[in-house]
Design a protein around this motif. Sequence first.
Motif, PDB file in Angstrom:
ATOM      1  N   TYR A  29       0.855  -1.175   0.000  1.00 40.19           N
ATOM      2  CA  TYR A  29       0.000   0.000   0.000  1.00 40.19           C
ATOM      3  C   TYR A  29       0.896   1.231   0.000  1.00 40.19           C
ATOM      4  O   TYR A  29       2.008   1.218   0.531  1.00 40.19           O
ATOM      5  CB  TYR A  29      -0.895   0.024   1.246  1.00 40.19           C
ATOM      6  N   GLN A  38       0.957   5.690   0.467  1.00 40.06           N
ATOM      7  CA  GLN A  38       0.269   6.918   0.887  1.00 40.06           C
ATOM      8  C   GLN A  38       1.102   8.107   0.439  1.00 40.06           C
ATOM      9  O   GLN A  38       2.175   8.384   0.993  1.00 40.06           O
ATOM     10  CB  GLN A  38       0.073   6.934   2.402  1.00 40.06           C
ATOM     11  N   ARG A  70      -5.039   9.693   0.779  1.00 40.84           N
ATOM     12  CA  ARG A  70      -5.357   8.535   1.595  1.00 40.84           C
ATOM     13  C   ARG A  70      -4.544   7.311   1.163  1.00 40.84           C
ATOM     14  O   ARG A  70      -4.036   7.250   0.044  1.00 40.84           O
ATOM     15  CB  ARG A  70      -6.856   8.243   1.561  1.00 40.84           C
ATOM     16  N   LEU A  71      -4.443   6.377   2.068  1.00 43.61           N
ATOM     17  CA  LEU A  71      -3.735   5.125   1.812  1.00 43.61           C
ATOM     18  C   LEU A  71      -4.448   4.355   0.704  1.00 43.61           C
ATOM     19  O   LEU A  71      -5.672   4.259   0.691  1.00 43.61           O
ATOM     20  CB  LEU A  71      -3.719   4.310   3.100  1.00 43.61           C
ATOM     21  N   LEU A 103      -4.102   0.904  -2.325  1.00 41.88           N
ATOM     22  CA  LEU A 103      -3.401  -0.295  -2.757  1.00 41.88           C
ATOM     23  C   LEU A 103      -2.496   0.019  -3.939  1.00 41.88           C
ATOM     24  O   LEU A 103      -2.916   0.668  -4.896  1.00 41.88           O
ATOM     25  CB  LEU A 103      -4.420  -1.363  -3.157  1.00 41.88           C
ATOM     26  N   TYR A 116       3.746   0.833   2.689  1.00 47.63           N
ATOM     27  CA  TYR A 116       3.480  -0.176   3.696  1.00 47.63           C
ATOM     28  C   TYR A 116       3.317  -1.539   3.039  1.00 47.63           C
ATOM     29  O   TYR A 116       2.567  -1.684   2.074  1.00 47.63           O
ATOM     30  CB  TYR A 116       2.191   0.130   4.458  1.00 47.63           C
ATOM     31  N   PHE A 132       0.045  -4.969   8.951  1.00 47.42           N
ATOM     32  CA  PHE A 132       0.915  -4.028   8.255  1.00 47.42           C
ATOM     33  C   PHE A 132       2.306  -3.985   8.887  1.00 47.42           C
ATOM     34  O   PHE A 132       2.462  -4.159  10.100  1.00 47.42           O
ATOM     35  CB  PHE A 132       0.324  -2.617   8.306  1.00 47.42           C
ATOM     36  N   GLY A 133       3.287  -3.703   8.054  1.00 47.08           N
ATOM     37  CA  GLY A 133       4.619  -3.390   8.557  1.00 47.08           C
ATOM     38  C   GLY A 133       4.674  -1.955   9.053  1.00 47.08           C
ATOM     39  O   GLY A 133       3.687  -1.210   8.949  1.00 47.08           O
ATOM     40  N   GLY A 134       5.813  -1.575   9.577  1.00 43.24           N
ATOM     41  CA  GLY A 134       5.973  -0.247  10.146  1.00 43.24           C
ATOM     42  C   GLY A 134       6.071   0.879   9.121  1.00 43.24           C
ATOM     43  O   GLY A 134       6.001   2.050   9.482  1.00 43.24           O
ATOM     44  N   GLY A 135       6.236   0.513   7.865  1.00 42.37           N
ATOM     45  CA  GLY A 135       6.279   1.519   6.813  1.00 42.37           C
ATOM     46  C   GLY A 135       7.695   1.999   6.508  1.00 42.37           C
ATOM     47  O   GLY A 135       8.575   2.011   7.379  1.00 42.37           O
TER      48      GLY A 135
END
Lengths: 113, 111
Positions: B36, B38, B43-44, B46, B86, B101-104
Amino acid sequence: DVKVTQSSRYLVKRTGEKVFLECVQDMDHENMFWYRQDPGLGLRLIYFSYDVKMKEKGDIPEGYSVSREKKERFSLILESASTNQTSMYLCASRPRGQMNEQFFGPGTRLTVL
Amino acid sequence: AQRVTQPEKLLSVFKGAPVELKCNYSYSGSPELFWYVQYSRQRLQLLLRHISRESIKGFTADLNKGETSFHLKKPFAQEEDSAMYYCALKGAGNAGNMLTFGGGTRLMVKP
């Protein structure tokens, strides 16, 4: 075009207040989600709902509750806000079916003083 | 338990350079993985999913089950690629409703 809306972009509350965050989706999706987004921690799931009046705890439900009385609306409730609940809150929805993507709202930045 | 790790919080590259955003996961079953993105003030959304095996905006990601990785790659970065990325994992069964989700990783592409 899927639309997920959240009631506020910015919200400032005091410690101990009851806080309601509202999310509405207009695409008849069965699944709805509440996440909080914090730097370095990514998105963490608070609660999700797969149908009206149904809810499941996510990874960090403590201090939160939810309500899904209508299919299009999913509310996140902070019964007694605390400073460690200061965060960005994201709502998402997804239609039933394993292959479908989640659609996110714009987010609500909540500050608890 | 399922877990997603993005080891880099920030990745800074020059325009035209190759980019690789790392993602590692732990999951006992057969995973479904996503990226994903952002962009600033958006907005976030896909970006891509591994089952589609597609290239979106020049990005690709290959699932490597041996290394439990799903790294996102682009051969030539553009300034408009600057964003927060992410990696996310979807489980099976009832947990299939949930994304972890991962931490980004924040990608900055410098001119």
